[in-house]
Design a protein around this motif. Structure first.
Motif, PDB file in Angstrom:
ATOM      1  N   ASP A 170       0.817  -1.214   0.000  1.00 47.89           N
ATOM      2  CA  ASP A 170       0.000   0.000   0.000  1.00 47.89           C
ATOM      3  C   ASP A 170       0.850   1.263   0.000  1.00 47.89           C
ATOM      4  O   ASP A 170       0.519   2.246  -0.679  1.00 47.89           O
ATOM      5  N   ASP A 171       1.940   1.280   0.761  1.00 44.00           N
ATOM      6  CA  ASP A 171       2.772   2.482   0.837  1.00 44.00           C
ATOM      7  C   ASP A 171       3.422   2.784  -0.518  1.00 44.00           C
ATOM      8  O   ASP A 171       3.459   3.941  -0.958  1.00 44.00           O
ATOM      9  N   VAL A 172       3.943   1.747  -1.173  1.00 44.64           N
ATOM     10  CA  VAL A 172       4.580   1.952  -2.471  1.00 44.64           C
ATOM     11  C   VAL A 172       3.553   2.398  -3.500  1.00 44.64           C
ATOM     12  O   VAL A 172       3.788   3.330  -4.283  1.00 44.64           O
ATOM     13  N   MET A 173       2.387   1.764  -3.503  1.00 44.76           N
ATOM     14  CA  MET A 173       1.356   2.132  -4.468  1.00 44.76           C
ATOM     15  C   MET A 173       0.858   3.555  -4.226  1.00 44.76           C
ATOM     16  O   MET A 173       0.594   4.303  -5.178  1.00 44.76           O
ATOM     17  N   ASP A 174       0.748   3.954  -2.970  1.00 47.12           N
ATOM     18  CA  ASP A 174       0.339   5.325  -2.669  1.00 47.12           C
ATOM     19  C   ASP A 174       1.335   6.325  -3.238  1.00 47.12           C
ATOM     20  O   ASP A 174       0.948   7.425  -3.671  1.00 47.12           O
ATOM     21  N   ALA A 175       2.614   5.949  -3.235  1.00 41.16           N
ATOM     22  CA  ALA A 175       3.641   6.841  -3.779  1.00 41.16           C
ATOM     23  C   ALA A 175       3.624   6.862  -5.307  1.00 41.16           C
ATOM     24  O   ALA A 175       3.919   7.885  -5.928  1.00 41.16           O
ATOM     25  N   LEU A 176       3.251   5.727  -5.919  1.00 41.27           N
ATOM     26  CA  LEU A 176       3.273   5.633  -7.380  1.00 41.27           C
ATOM     27  C   LEU A 176       2.030   6.211  -8.040  1.00 41.27           C
ATOM     28  O   LEU A 176       2.095   6.716  -9.171  1.00 41.27           O
ATOM     29  N   LEU A 177       0.901   6.121  -7.373  1.00 47.73           N
ATOM     30  CA  LEU A 177      -0.372   6.462  -8.001  1.00 47.73           C
ATOM     31  C   LEU A 177      -0.471   7.896  -8.516  1.00 47.73           C
ATOM     32  O   LEU A 177      -1.056   8.119  -9.584  1.00 47.73           O
ATOM     33  N   PRO A 178       0.066   8.906  -7.813  1.00 47.61           N
ATOM     34  CA  PRO A 178      -0.057  10.270  -8.356  1.00 47.61           C
ATOM     35  C   PRO A 178       0.573  10.425  -9.742  1.00 47.61           C
ATOM     36  O   PRO A 178      -0.026  11.049 -10.627  1.00 47.61           O
ATOM     37  N   THR A 179       1.751   9.849  -9.945  1.00 44.14           N
ATOM     38  CA  THR A 179       2.386   9.940 -11.261  1.00 44.14           C
ATOM     39  C   THR A 179       1.627   9.111 -12.284  1.00 44.14           C
ATOM     40  O   THR A 179       1.437   9.539 -13.434  1.00 44.14           O
ATOM     41  N   LEU A 180       1.198   7.910 -11.883  1.00 41.07           N
ATOM     42  CA  LEU A 180       0.399   7.079 -12.786  1.00 41.07           C
ATOM     43  C   LEU A 180      -0.871   7.802 -13.237  1.00 41.07           C
ATOM     44  O   LEU A 180      -1.179   7.859 -14.431  1.00 41.07           O
ATOM     45  N   ARG A 181      -1.569   8.382 -12.287  1.00 39.01           N
ATOM     46  CA  ARG A 181      -2.814   9.069 -12.622  1.00 39.01           C
ATOM     47  C   ARG A 181      -2.533  10.291 -13.500  1.00 39.01           C
ATOM     48  O   ARG A 181      -3.274  10.570 -14.452  1.00 39.01           O
TER      49      ARG A 181
END
Length: 266
Positions: A170-181
């Motif tokens: 969850d922590d890694v995905m939370d960090a990645l999601l803004p750039t992905l979105r």
């Protein structure tokens, strides 16, 4: 079999390169949404020794994680045209070179090729577009950027391309999601301006079971060139090349070294 080992290393903020001084061709790769240049690291040793690998690095990922990602396509493409220009002893857009772009990276490569043509400067001798519908068929693909965070995360995970450990952290995905979105929002809303087709050979690659790039949509790229067109399909989904990287990269290398397979490389 690896003939000439090469490591993809950082040269400039926008350029990672696996240098091969005696190479005859250069393959310049553009990343998919949320990905960095490192997505192509394995390709360096899979390409024939005659081909040098360059991968484009964008802000907001890997070694540039603290930078804000681009939110507009126009400025991004103009920056790339400047960042990849021949400079000092690090020429990129010179000699015989081709573009490869996966998913939104294909549109990035296409728009850069159009900018170079508009400036009357040397362009790629071949365009390889992977898992991306042609511009006139963008609306046939469901949009992801306006989903809720939970829905967006689920859809991104369903597409594949993420290591299971990352997708479940969850922590890694939370960090990645803004750039992905940000990437999905930018490219899903990108209007491709009308214009004359290119005269560059275009080869499209796609997974046979890709829900975001069915065969009928990727073959629409045929309308965007007056040069040769070829379609190549592989087992798998949106990230088909992760299942058989040697086969896919081998095809790219053979296409560049034997142009009669998919079109002539200048």
């Amino acid at each position: 079999m690896t003939v000439d080992s090469a490591e993809l290393v950082v040269e400039t903020p926008y350029i990672w390169r696996a240098r091969r001084p005696d190479a005859r061709h250069r393959l310049i790769c553009f990343p998919h949404a949320g990905a960095g240049a490192g997505a192509y690291a394995e390709w360096a040793d899979l390409l024939p020794p005659e081909i040098e690998l360059v991968a484009v690095q964008l802000p907001g990922r890997q070694n540039r994680i603290m930078e804000d990602p681009f939110t507009e396509t126009g400025p991004l493409v103009r920056v790339l045209a400047q960042a990849l220009r021949p400079i000092l002893n690090s020429p990129v857009l010179d000699g015989s070179f081709a573009f490869f772009g996966h998913s939104c990276g294909a549109v990035m490569a296409y728009e850069l090729a159009r900018v170079l043509r508009g400036r009357g400067t040397a362009g790629p001798g071949h365009l390889f577009f992977s898992a991306q519908p042609a511009p006139q068929l963008f609306d046939q693909v469901p949009r992801l950027h306006d989903l809720t965070d939970e829905e967006f995360r689920e859809e991104v995970a369903r597409l594949g391309g993420l290591d299971p450990e990352i997708a479940e952290d969850d922590d890694v995905m939370d960090a990645l999601l803004p750039t992905l979105r940000a990437d999905f929002e930018m490219w899903e809303q990108h209007p491709v301006a009308p214009g004359e087709p290119l005269d560059i050979p275009i080869t499209v690659l796609s997974g046979r079971d890709d829900p975001r790039a069915p065969g009928t949509t990727v073959e629409g790229w045929r309308e965007h060139t007056t040069g040769p067109f070829h379609a190549e399909y592989y087992p798998g989904g949106h990230f088909y090349f992760l299942d058989a990287p040697a086969e896919v990269v081998g095809f790219l290398g053979q296409s560049l070294l034997t142009p009669s397979l998919t079109g002539r490389v200048s």
